[in-house]
Design an enzyme around this catalytic site. Structure first.
Site, PDB file in Angstrom:
ATOM      1  N   ARG A  36       8.554   0.710  -3.186  1.00 34.02           N
ATOM      2  CA  ARG A  36       9.263   1.638  -4.065  1.00 34.02           C
ATOM      3  C   ARG A  36       9.877   0.947  -5.269  1.00 34.02           C
ATOM      4  O   ARG A  36       9.994   1.550  -6.342  1.00 34.02           O
ATOM      5  CB  ARG A  36      10.339   2.383  -3.269  1.00 34.02           C
ATOM      6  N   CYS A  96       2.905   3.568   9.321  1.00 35.26           N
ATOM      7  CA  CYS A  96       3.225   4.802   8.600  1.00 35.26           C
ATOM      8  C   CYS A  96       4.010   5.756   9.509  1.00 35.26           C
ATOM      9  O   CYS A  96       3.578   6.076  10.617  1.00 35.26           O
ATOM     10  CB  CYS A  96       1.954   5.489   8.104  1.00 35.26           C
ATOM     11  N   LYS A 101      -0.006  -4.286   9.114  1.00 34.35           N
ATOM     12  CA  LYS A 101       1.367  -3.999   8.715  1.00 34.35           C
ATOM     13  C   LYS A 101       2.012  -3.141   9.789  1.00 34.35           C
ATOM     14  O   LYS A 101       1.474  -2.093  10.155  1.00 34.35           O
ATOM     15  CB  LYS A 101       1.410  -3.277   7.362  1.00 34.35           C
ATOM     16  N   ASP A 114      13.441  -2.860   1.296  1.00 37.26           N
ATOM     17  CA  ASP A 114      14.651  -3.172   0.531  1.00 37.26           C
ATOM     18  C   ASP A 114      14.471  -4.316  -0.463  1.00 37.26           C
ATOM     19  O   ASP A 114      15.425  -5.025  -0.781  1.00 37.26           O
ATOM     20  CB  ASP A 114      15.830  -3.486   1.469  1.00 37.26           C
ATOM     21  N   PRO A 125       0.845  -1.199   0.000  1.00 37.23           N
ATOM     22  CA  PRO A 125       0.000   0.000   0.000  1.00 37.23           C
ATOM     23  C   PRO A 125       0.883   1.252   0.000  1.00 37.23           C
ATOM     24  O   PRO A 125       1.399   1.650   1.043  1.00 37.23           O
ATOM     25  CB  PRO A 125      -0.786  -0.127   1.308  1.00 37.23           C
TER      26      PRO A 125
END
Length: 349
Positions: free
Chosen positions: A249, A108, A161, A226, A23
């Site tokens: 990402r 977050c 998460k 990562d 997300p």
């Protein structure tokens, strides 16, 4: 390595594989999720949705939860720090969508999220995390509306998460994970960075391996942080024993990361993706965004996304200067016309 790619169960939800789209705020809309599904993502999560905004009837917030037309299964991620509000938000998610799973954001690191008591703030308050998760789980279990699987007995699973902790002095993933498990989550994802790290530094996969041991025999564990290449995904799965990899990402501008990772895990080979192929994916994404937002808004959003799609293309610096000035689909088409036959200089970029 074939054994590293395998089906996963999240409670009653059966997924064909273990490569997921995370997300990602400002990115994981239904247009991008659709492209990732085309490229082989086995499951995807919406960008985080405010539980508070949902319960206040925000139409814009509801738009974030829309299902992509080619998604066989997807999860809606919600965030908030008040159990009763999150329970109400969960019921709205179930009423308004056909999602197969609800995920709770407990990681977050953004200050405006934390100050509401949500996101990473929950990771350092296990009791509060438990209360929030339990409220959402109870709401999902008590919901008696029809579900997309066609069975009135299907109960949408709830996942969470988390991060490794608040900072290096407060590593609380264990307490947070145990609270989430006790509250009834069907799976848990660990982004093995602290709130203080944000998205900098290195993710500590050793903590992910420890979480796998902690949750063994109870619920699946997914890893985040990562994972930028197929080789990264293979290492995460083999070194930690986690059940699935969540790309964030690494997938931005490169949804083919799912294609390449699937191939690498099942055959050991990774094919190059041409610049033209990547750009075509960008235009498919643009078309979907135009359907949802209109041309002007879609083109503004695609500036950053086309910049990401163009990474690795020779002359990309000049190209990106043109991209950030484009305002229409026709302008993007004109900009990319000379690049349709180019190969990526480095397919790993």
């Amino acid at each position: 390595m074939a054994s590293l790619y395998h089906p996963v169960h999240i409670g009653p939800l059966a997924l064909p594989g273990n490569l997921f789209l995370a997300p990602v705020a400002g990115y994981s809309d239904r247009a991008f999720r659709s492209i990732c599904a085309d490229c082989g993502a086995d499951f995807a999560y919406t960008e985080m949705v405010s539980g508070e905004a949902l319960t206040r009837g925000s139409g814009k917030t509801e738009e974030l939860m829309r299902r992509a037309p080619n998604e066989k299964a997807y999860a809606v991620q919600i965030f908030g720090g008040k159990p009763e509000t999150m329970a109400g938000a969960a019921r709205i998610v179930l009423e308004k969508t056909t999602c197969e799973c609800i995920d709770i954001n407990c990681g977050c690191p953004v200050p405006k999220i934390i100050k509401t008591g949500a996101g990473s703030a929950l990771t350092r308050e296990p009791e509060k995390l438990y209360a929030v998760v339990k409220a959402v789980v109870d709401a999902a279990n008590s919901y008696d509306g029809a579900r997309p699987q066609g069975s009135p007995d299907y109960k949408v699973p709830v996942t969470a998460k988390i991060r490794s902790g608040w900072d290096s002095e407060h590593i609380t993933w264990r307490e947070a994970a145990l609270a989430a498990i006790e509250a009834g989550v069907s799976a848990i994802t660990l982004h093995a960075r602290t709130r203080a790290q944000g998205y900098e530094g290195k993710a500590d996969w050793k903590l992910l391996a420890e979480l796998v041991q902690l949750a063994a025999g109870r619920i699946p564990v997914f890893g985040s942080g990562d994972a930028f290449t197929p080789e990264d995904a293979a290492r995460m799965l083999s070194e930690t024993g986690c059940d699935g990899v969540m790309f964030a990402r690494g997938a931005m501008g490169n949804p083919f990361l799912f294609t390449q990772t699937h191939d690498y895990l099942t055959t050991g080979a990774v094919r190059d993706i041409s610049g033209a192929e990547r750009i075509r994916a960008g235009f498919r994404e643009l078309a979907l965004l135009i359907e949802d937002r209109g041309e002007k808004s879609a083109c503004m959003e695609m500036r950053k996304r086309f910049c990401a799609y163009s990474k690795g293309i020779s002359g990309g610096g000049v190209l990106r200067k043109q991209i950030v000035a484009a305002s229409t689909q026709a302008e993007f088409e004109e900009i990319f016309a000379p690049y349709t036959n180019l190969k990526l200089v480095n397919s790993a970029l």
